[in-house]
Design an enzyme around this catalytic site. Sequence first.
Site, mmCIF file in Angstrom:
data_model
loop_
_atom_site.group_PDB
_atom_site.id
_atom_site.type_symbol
_atom_site.label_atom_id
_atom_site.label_comp_id
_atom_site.label_asym_id
_atom_site.label_seq_id
_atom_site.Cartn_x
_atom_site.Cartn_y
_atom_site.Cartn_z
ATOM 1 N N LEU A 155 0.819 -1.209 0.000
ATOM 2 C CA LEU A 155 0.000 0.000 0.000
ATOM 3 C C LEU A 155 0.854 1.261 0.000
ATOM 4 C CD1 LEU A 155 -2.844 1.215 0.150
ATOM 5 C CD2 LEU A 155 -2.653 1.114 2.650
ATOM 6 N N ASP A 156 0.631 2.109 -1.016
ATOM 7 C CA ASP A 156 1.294 3.412 -1.148
ATOM 8 C C ASP A 156 2.818 3.310 -1.138
ATOM 9 O OD1 ASP A 156 -1.122 4.825 -1.288
ATOM 10 O OD2 ASP A 156 -1.283 4.896 0.894
ATOM 11 N N GLU A 157 3.354 2.186 -1.616
ATOM 12 C CA GLU A 157 4.803 2.023 -1.652
ATOM 13 C C GLU A 157 5.295 1.629 -3.041
ATOM 14 O OE1 GLU A 157 6.413 -0.409 1.428
ATOM 15 O OE2 GLU A 157 5.280 0.573 3.025
#
Length: 294
Positions: A237-239
């Site tokens: 997530l969001d990486e």
Amino acid sequence: MTSLVANSTNAQWVLTLSCIDGPGIVHAISGAIVAAGGNIAESQQFASADTGRFFMRLQVEAVAQPETFDARFAAALAPVTERYHMAWRLDQVGRPVRTLLLASTATHCVNDLLYRRRGGQLPIEVPLILSNHETVRDIAEFYDVPFEHRAIKGKEDKAAFEARVLEVVEEQNIELVVLARYMQILSPDLCEALAGKAINIHHSFLPGFKGANPYKQAHQRGVKLIGATAHFVTTDLDEGPIIEQDTVRVDHSYSVRQLTQLGQDIESRALRNAVNWFAENRVLSDGDRTIIFR
């Protein structure tokens, strides 16, 4: 991987490629272009010391018989790509990339993308906006873009929504999926299905604020910088690999409303740049990083 999408009598083409770095690559590519009757109008290259890979982006114009250049160039390039085990793509410069927008309640990113598209500043074609809320319907109607609402109230709804995403990707020949402030976490299966062609925009602060009302949290902590990050969607997530980041300096005098307005401007700008660079074949993947030819 190869892709040929060009068939115009007066077009320019853009070639992107990557392979293990080594001597003779640029010479071999240039020779293939000359053999096909092309001329290099623009060239950028980068050798990654971290991964040992070579990356290149060229814009090429046909000197003679442009209507058959793509086929001639594919034939001339084949021995080179085999010799260097290249991943490559040939596309037409300025060709609108078929893009699916996913949205929720925020309107600023959707509005900015459609505004830029209508003004000829963003080379994308949007056959559909798919949203789990009705909020952006009026914007879709204003820009004459088909809109579809599917509420998500549970796991079954979410699974149905994601199935519809994949269905649209297949039916509409979607090349890029943009999470334009779509506030749902994609399942691992969908992330993998859209690997390398789904872009998300995330409000990023120092420190980072998660959850609801990030700008209120930023105000309470007295941040001095606010920003946004556009990145590829991955199962982490969001990486995902970062495509674009933007920041602006603020101080204690900014209200929550001012921070929110400023933050939304930054989000729109960062996402717009990321989408534009993707559509112009300026984004190449290098492991967990991206190479951006601007």
